[in-house]
Scaffold this motif. Structure first.
Motif, PDB file in Angstrom:
ATOM      1  N   SER A 188      -1.697  -1.892   8.034  1.00 45.90           N
ATOM      2  CA  SER A 188      -1.141  -0.682   8.411  1.00 45.90           C
ATOM      3  C   SER A 188      -0.123  -0.334   7.090  1.00 45.90           C
ATOM      4  CB  SER A 188      -0.233  -0.581   9.704  1.00 45.90           C
ATOM      5  OG  SER A 188      -1.310  -0.882  10.544  1.00 45.90           O
ATOM      6  N   LYS A 189       0.512  -1.330   6.742  1.00 48.79           N
ATOM      7  CA  LYS A 189       1.296  -0.769   5.608  1.00 48.79           C
ATOM      8  C   LYS A 189       0.613  -0.550   4.515  1.00 48.79           C
ATOM      9  CE  LYS A 189       3.653  -4.843   5.572  1.00 48.79           C
ATOM     10  NZ  LYS A 189       4.673  -5.564   4.949  1.00 48.79           N
ATOM     11  N   MET A 190      -0.360  -1.183   4.061  1.00 49.39           N
ATOM     12  CA  MET A 190      -1.147  -0.739   2.735  1.00 49.39           C
ATOM     13  C   MET A 190      -1.955   0.674   2.856  1.00 49.39           C
ATOM     14  SD  MET A 190      -1.813  -3.092   0.457  1.00 49.39           S
ATOM     15  CE  MET A 190      -3.485  -2.869  -0.131  1.00 49.39           C
ATOM     16  N   ARG A 191      -2.362   0.838   4.131  1.00 51.66           N
ATOM     17  CA  ARG A 191      -3.028   2.278   4.452  1.00 51.66           C
ATOM     18  C   ARG A 191      -1.870   3.408   4.087  1.00 51.66           C
ATOM     19  NH1 ARG A 191      -4.123   3.487   9.034  1.00 51.66           N
ATOM     20  NH2 ARG A 191      -3.795   1.422  10.475  1.00 51.66           N
ATOM     21  N   GLY A 192      -0.868   2.927   4.893  1.00 49.02           N
ATOM     22  CA  GLY A 192       0.223   4.135   4.617  1.00 49.02           C
ATOM     23  C   GLY A 192       0.885   4.285   3.147  1.00 49.02           C
ATOM     24  N   LEU A 193       1.001   3.091   2.464  1.00 46.66           N
ATOM     25  CA  LEU A 193       1.430   3.151   1.209  1.00 46.66           C
ATOM     26  C   LEU A 193       0.265   3.923   0.071  1.00 46.66           C
ATOM     27  CD1 LEU A 193       3.175   0.602  -1.041  1.00 46.66           C
ATOM     28  CD2 LEU A 193       0.882   1.633  -1.843  1.00 46.66           C
ATOM     29  N   THR A 194      -1.052   3.598   0.482  1.00 46.89           N
ATOM     30  CA  THR A 194      -1.959   4.331  -0.449  1.00 46.89           C
ATOM     31  C   THR A 194      -2.140   5.636  -0.070  1.00 46.89           C
ATOM     32  OG1 THR A 194      -3.531   3.542   1.031  1.00 46.89           O
ATOM     33  CG2 THR A 194      -3.109   2.201  -1.049  1.00 46.89           C
ATOM     34  N   ASP A 195      -1.887   5.975   1.268  1.00 46.44           N
ATOM     35  CA  ASP A 195      -2.095   7.665   1.610  1.00 46.44           C
ATOM     36  C   ASP A 195      -1.100   8.440   1.146  1.00 46.44           C
ATOM     37  OD1 ASP A 195      -4.491   7.143   3.036  1.00 46.44           O
ATOM     38  OD2 ASP A 195      -3.279   7.228   5.294  1.00 46.44           O
ATOM     39  N   ALA A 196       0.286   7.676   0.992  1.00 48.60           N
ATOM     40  CA  ALA A 196       1.408   8.587   0.393  1.00 48.60           C
ATOM     41  C   ALA A 196       1.324   8.640  -1.065  1.00 48.60           C
ATOM     42  CB  ALA A 196       2.660   7.715   0.657  1.00 48.60           C
ATOM     43  N   LEU A 197       0.662   7.732  -1.837  1.00 44.98           N
ATOM     44  CA  LEU A 197       0.587   7.751  -3.147  1.00 44.98           C
ATOM     45  C   LEU A 197      -0.180   8.899  -3.475  1.00 44.98           C
ATOM     46  CD1 LEU A 197       0.428   3.878  -4.371  1.00 44.98           C
ATOM     47  CD2 LEU A 197       2.287   5.690  -4.586  1.00 44.98           C
ATOM     48  N   GLY A 198      -1.229   9.143  -2.758  1.00 48.61           N
ATOM     49  CA  GLY A 198      -2.185  10.269  -3.063  1.00 48.61           C
ATOM     50  C   GLY A 198      -2.864  10.480  -4.369  1.00 48.61           C
ATOM     51  N   ASP A 199      -2.601  11.563  -5.190  1.00 48.51           N
ATOM     52  CA  ASP A 199      -2.559  11.688  -6.564  1.00 48.51           C
ATOM     53  C   ASP A 199      -1.537  11.537  -7.345  1.00 48.51           C
ATOM     54  OD1 ASP A 199      -1.341  13.963  -6.002  1.00 48.51           O
ATOM     55  OD2 ASP A 199      -3.069  15.335  -6.567  1.00 48.51           O
ATOM     56  N   ALA A 200      -0.503  10.694  -6.930  1.00 50.22           N
ATOM     57  CA  ALA A 200       0.546  10.608  -7.799  1.00 50.22           C
ATOM     58  C   ALA A 200       0.268   9.778  -9.074  1.00 50.22           C
ATOM     59  CB  ALA A 200       1.706   9.791  -7.059  1.00 50.22           C
ATOM     60  N   ALA A 201       0.935   9.616 -10.080  1.00 51.05           N
ATOM     61  CA  ALA A 201       0.716   9.056 -11.224  1.00 51.05           C
ATOM     62  C   ALA A 201       1.010   7.452 -11.144  1.00 51.05           C
ATOM     63  CB  ALA A 201       1.552   9.511 -12.385  1.00 51.05           C
ATOM     64  N   VAL A 202       0.482   6.790  -9.848  1.00 53.15           N
ATOM     65  CA  VAL A 202       0.931   5.303  -9.550  1.00 53.15           C
ATOM     66  C   VAL A 202      -0.739   4.634  -9.413  1.00 53.15           C
ATOM     67  CG1 VAL A 202       1.883   3.812  -7.968  1.00 53.15           C
ATOM     68  CG2 VAL A 202       3.201   6.138  -8.401  1.00 53.15           C
ATOM     69  N   GLU A 203      -0.588   3.605 -10.262  1.00 54.66           N
ATOM     70  CA  GLU A 203      -2.104   2.895  -9.909  1.00 54.66           C
ATOM     71  C   GLU A 203      -1.610   1.558  -9.453  1.00 54.66           C
ATOM     72  OE1 GLU A 203      -4.882   0.240 -12.943  1.00 54.66           O
ATOM     73  OE2 GLU A 203      -3.648   1.747 -13.667  1.00 54.66           O
ATOM     74  N   ILE A 204      -2.301   1.192  -8.384  1.00 52.15           N
ATOM     75  CA  ILE A 204      -1.953  -0.318  -7.847  1.00 52.15           C
ATOM     76  C   ILE A 204      -2.915  -1.239  -8.585  1.00 52.15           C
ATOM     77  CG2 ILE A 204      -2.462  -1.793  -5.793  1.00 52.15           C
ATOM     78  CD1 ILE A 204      -2.139   0.641  -4.171  1.00 52.15           C
ATOM     79  N   ALA A 205      -2.255  -1.824  -9.451  1.00 49.77           N
ATOM     80  CA  ALA A 205      -2.875  -2.669 -10.598  1.00 49.77           C
ATOM     81  C   ALA A 205      -3.569  -3.881 -10.252  1.00 49.77           C
ATOM     82  CB  ALA A 205      -1.936  -3.010 -11.890  1.00 49.77           C
ATOM     83  N   VAL A 206      -2.599  -4.530  -9.041  1.00 51.92           N
ATOM     84  CA  VAL A 206      -3.276  -5.895  -8.444  1.00 51.92           C
ATOM     85  C   VAL A 206      -2.522  -5.944  -7.089  1.00 51.92           C
ATOM     86  CG1 VAL A 206      -0.927  -6.921  -9.458  1.00 51.92           C
ATOM     87  CG2 VAL A 206      -3.089  -8.281  -8.783  1.00 51.92           C
ATOM     88  N   VAL A 207      -3.273  -6.808  -6.180  1.00 53.44           N
ATOM     89  CA  VAL A 207      -2.841  -7.097  -4.788  1.00 53.44           C
ATOM     90  C   VAL A 207      -2.855  -8.557  -4.590  1.00 53.44           C
ATOM     91  CG1 VAL A 207      -2.997  -6.498  -2.257  1.00 53.44           C
ATOM     92  CG2 VAL A 207      -3.666  -4.853  -3.976  1.00 53.44           C
ATOM     93  N   ARG A 208      -1.841  -9.103  -4.160  1.00 54.77           N
ATOM     94  CA  ARG A 208      -1.653 -10.570  -3.802  1.00 54.77           C
ATOM     95  C   ARG A 208      -1.274 -10.581  -2.270  1.00 54.77           C
ATOM     96  NH1 ARG A 208      -4.572 -10.681  -7.556  1.00 54.77           N
ATOM     97  NH2 ARG A 208      -4.430 -12.125  -9.474  1.00 54.77           N
ATOM     98  N   HIS A 209      -2.050 -11.322  -1.525  1.00 52.50           N
ATOM     99  CA  HIS A 209      -1.673 -11.633  -0.318  1.00 52.50           C
ATOM    100  C   HIS A 209      -1.189 -13.113  -0.284  1.00 52.50           C
ATOM    101  CE1 HIS A 209      -3.170  -8.070   1.746  1.00 52.50           C
ATOM    102  NE2 HIS A 209      -4.004  -7.926   1.161  1.00 52.50           N
ATOM    103  N   GLY A 210      -0.230 -13.246   0.766  1.00 53.36           N
ATOM    104  CA  GLY A 210       0.070 -14.811   0.794  1.00 53.36           C
ATOM    105  C   GLY A 210       1.236 -14.854   1.913  1.00 53.36           C
TER     106      GLY A 210
END
Length: 354
Positions: free
Chosen positions: A184-206
């Motif tokens: 849910s946090k991931m979906r909220g974050l990516t939705d909020a970023l929208g077309d902002a100048a922010v790229e998620i370069a890497v995701v690490r779960h743990g």
């Protein structure tokens, strides 16, 4: 740690959802009046995923305070981490086979515990706290929409780097995949970023142990030191501060947390962490105890409530009610609260099982 303790407040300003554990259902504000005392010394059993970071320590503090206020016994068990679903099922059974009148479940998984919850719930009320679970077998929930947590985090970044500005790259450390909030946090974050100048370069779960998160962060910094932000769970943000300082990167790479802990609070105050949303975990612990007593005594109880989610930054940190979010500095993990006149293991000697 200042402010009037919430236990002395007449009402808690909360949000309630029309359908339990369904954050897509309509919600509205609620002035919740906590109980002054329980009618009898009920025995409650609370299960946590872990006590590895101070988030769950704050939930623990809220439960302990409310149990003492109401005069009920509380036994606490922690699973040791989000990978220990089987261990938590055993603890659920231990609570059910013991003398607990109600069980409060902070689940390690959104759905793996459902069959056990349904079985136990036939005999003992089971309530959920903080983490998302399936509604089967659950009678009440204290928790917030973790989509909102991620959304506020993402919106903070999007406002700093709107469309058309120089692009920045973030490394994301959201915690374990199996917990009750990461997706849910991931979906909220990516939705909020929208077309902002922010790229998620890497995701690490743990797992949210500090050593695990530090190891993941070190791996990413070694492979890709050109990232601009480390964004992640509270314990990941805490670990990132030291890792960046050790490499001399603290001025170039920024840190944002997606939930609030003692270490995140200190990081924001000192300017090492830019922002974090708080879902007021200590207050959630209080709510869960209050809900459980209401269920046992047949009192009116809203089936799903949670506090307001608030974004904390250096500009706002001095204005929030820390007593709703963080355990006192001298609070230690507490696994047993006796009812008045009860034994030290969180039981009351003269009370028969419900």
């Amino acid at each position: 740690m200042s402010g009037v303790p919430l236990a002395a407040a007449e009402t808690w300003r909360l949000e309630t959802w029309e359908r339990m554990l369904d954050y897509t259902s309509p919600s509205h504000p609620l002035d919740y009046q906590p109980l002054d005392a329980a009618a009898r010394p009920w025995r409650l059993c609370a299960l946590y995923p872990h006590l590895k970071d101070s988030y769950w320590l704050s939930v623990n503090a809220g439960m302990v305070e409310q149990a003492r206020r109401l005069g009920v016994a509380l036994t606490v068990k922690e699973a040791g981490g989000y990978g220990h679903a089987e261990g938590q099922r055993e603890q659920l059974k231990e609570c059910a086979d013991g003398r607990a009148d109600a069980i409060i479940l902070g689940s390690v998984s959104a759905d793996l515990q459902t069959p056990a919850v349904v079985e136990v719930g036939r005999h003992i009320p089971v309530l959920a706290t903080v983490n998302q679970v399936r509604p089967e077998g659950i009678v009440a929930m204290a928790g917030v929409d973790w989509y909102r947590m991620g959304y506020l985090t993402g919106r903070f970044l999007a406002e700093r780097h709107p469309k058309g500005s120089p692009r920045v790259r973030i490394a994301l450390f959201p915690g374990p995949k199996s917990d009750g909030g990461s997706d849910s946090k991931m979906r909220g974050l990516t939705d909020a970023l929208g077309d902002a100048a922010v790229e998620i370069a890497v995701v690490r779960h743990g797992d949210t142990g500090k050593l695990v998160q530090l190891s993941l962060i070190e791996e990413v910094l070694e492979a890709d030191p050109a990232i601009d932000y480390i964004v992640g769970a509270g314990v990941a943000a805490e670990a990132a501060v030291g890792a960046l300082r050790a490499r001399g990167l603290q001025e170039r790479i920024h840190v944002v947390a997606d939930y609030f802990t003692h270490g995140v609070y200190r990081g924001i105050k000192r300017g090492h962490i830019l922002a974090a949303p708080t879902d007021q975990p200590l207050l959630q612990g209080r709510i869960s105890i209050d809900q459980a007593v209401r269920v046992l005594e047949g009192r009116p109880v809203p089936s799903h409530v949670g506090p307001e989610v608030i974004l904390v930054t250096r500009d706002t940190v001095d204005g929030i009610d820390l007593a709703a979010s963080l355990s006192p500095p001298d609070f230690k993990p507490t696994f047993g609260v006796p009812a008045p006149g009860g034994a030290a293991d969180g039981t009351a000697d003269d009370h028969k099982p419900h």
